[in-house]
Each structure stands twice: as structure tokens, then as C-alpha cells.
Design an enzyme around this catalytic site. Structure first.
Site, PDB file in Angstrom:
ATOM      1  CB  THR A   8      37.374  49.414  36.515  1.00 18.76           C
ATOM      2  OG1 THR A   8      37.376  50.074  35.253  1.00 18.76           O
ATOM      3  CG2 THR A   8      35.954  49.049  36.941  1.00 18.76           C
TER       4      THR A   8
ATOM      5  CD  GLN B 148      49.219  47.455  36.099  1.00 17.27           C
ATOM      6  OE1 GLN B 148      49.202  48.661  35.916  1.00 17.27           O
ATOM      7  NE2 GLN B 148      50.168  46.847  36.789  1.00 17.27           N
ATOM      8  CG  ASN B 149      40.387  49.309  33.591  1.00 20.65           C
ATOM      9  OD1 ASN B 149      39.376  48.732  33.988  1.00 20.65           O
ATOM     10  ND2 ASN B 149      40.453  50.623  33.441  1.00 20.65           N
ATOM     11  CD  GLN B 150      40.981  46.353  40.189  1.00 16.92           C
ATOM     12  OE1 GLN B 150      40.208  47.199  40.598  1.00 16.92           O
ATOM     13  NE2 GLN B 150      41.820  45.709  40.978  1.00 16.92           N
TER      14      GLN B 150
END
Length: 169
Positions: free
Chosen positions: A143, A44-46
Site C-alpha cells: 500500500t 499517501q499510504n493507501q
């Protein structure tokens, strides 16, 4: 280790070489990243999604070695401000007993380094230290999935910063 005290965690090695002009510093790897030995491994880290758009490269489908090579090809390095710490979970607010990485060799290791970007406010606490050394600095929106700013807003901030550092055309 005292009862209830989190274990001491060690971070990941830097992704850096002599051609790096922009260095992105996070705070400390998440448990998912430490387990994978891979920066920004939490799905889920962008981070990789943002860089994929900014660099116009298929980062999200590359293996970790490919991601590292791509960053270096674009003259971008990656590291964290903390070498080790104690922390339960993944939140920066839970970081305890942190020890900073030794950045004293950056001029030797990355002689072309001009700009240091910080992935979030925790890492951004180190901005003044780098400005004092003559580097341009940018503190960017995190992020992390915990930072709920819309992707488009994060992208705009990151695009401006990396364009300023000439990492993105």
C-alpha cells in the site's frame, strides 16, 4: 553510533486480541508512522483507504484509537515483521540490521488466527515461516506510495485475499 550509520529504530506494538482471525503484517513503520506512533500514518499510504472500502467503514475519518477498534471488530490484527532496524528514509530497500518480531506467542494471543496477509514483498519474505506453522498466507501488493500499481488493482488483490480469509463479507 558509527559516523553515517542510521540510528536503531524500534517499531510499533501490535494491534491484536484473542478474536483476530486475520493478521496483516507490514515490514516496518515509515518515519511518519514512527513519529505519529500510528500504523500507516503517511498521508499517501493507501492502507486505510483500501481497508475503508473493503470493510465499508469510515476508517479515514476515525482517530487512531477508532481505527484500531474497527480492525479488531472485524477480527483483523496489524503488526510488522520487524521489531527494530536501521534505516534512512522510508524505503524497505534501505532496511539494515533488521530484527524480526517474536511471533512465538501468536497461538496464545490470537488463538483464532487463521490467515496472515503480508503488505508487500519485503514482509512477504516471512510467508513460508507462517505457512509452516499452519496459517494460510497471502502476499499482497504494498500500500506504499512507492509501489505504483493502480489503486483499483491493489484493491482487487486485497479484496480477494481478505474475502478468502473471511475478514470481508
Amino acid at each position: 553510533m558509527a559516523a553515517g550509520r542510521p540510528e536503531l529504530l524500534s517499531g510499533l506494538p501490535p494491534i491484536i486480541d484473542a478474536g483476530v482471525r486475520t493478521l496483516i503484517l507490514g515490514s516496518f513503520p515509515s518515519p511518519a508512522s514512527l513519529a505519529a506512533a500510528h500504523y500507516y500514518a503517511h498521508r499517501q499510504n493507501q492502507f486505510w483507504r483500501l481497508l475503508e472500502v473493503l470493510l465499508d467503514e469510515p476508517l479515514c475519518v476515525l482517530d487512531y484509537a477508532g481505527k484500531q477498534q474497527c480492525l479488531l471488530r472485524h477480527r483483523i490484527g496489524l503488526w510488522d515483521v520487524y521489531r527494530e532496524c536501521r534505516r534512512r528514509g522510508a524505503l524497505d530497500a534501505a532496511i539494515e540490521s533488521a530484527v524480526a518480531n517474536d511471533f512465538s506467542r501468536l497461538p496464545e494471543v490470537a488463538p483464532q488466527l487463521r490467515c496472515v496477509c503480508f503488505n508487500g514483498q519485503t514482509a512477504g519474505r516471512f510467508a513460508a515461516r507462517f505457512r509452516e506453522q499452519g496459517y494460510a498466507t497471502q502476499v499482497l501488493p504494498s500500500t506504499s506510495p512507492a509501489h505504483t500499481l493502480a489503486f483499483a488493482d491493489k484493491l482487487a488483490a486485497w479484496r480477494a485475499a481478505l474475502a478468502d480469509s473471511r475478514a470481508v463479507a
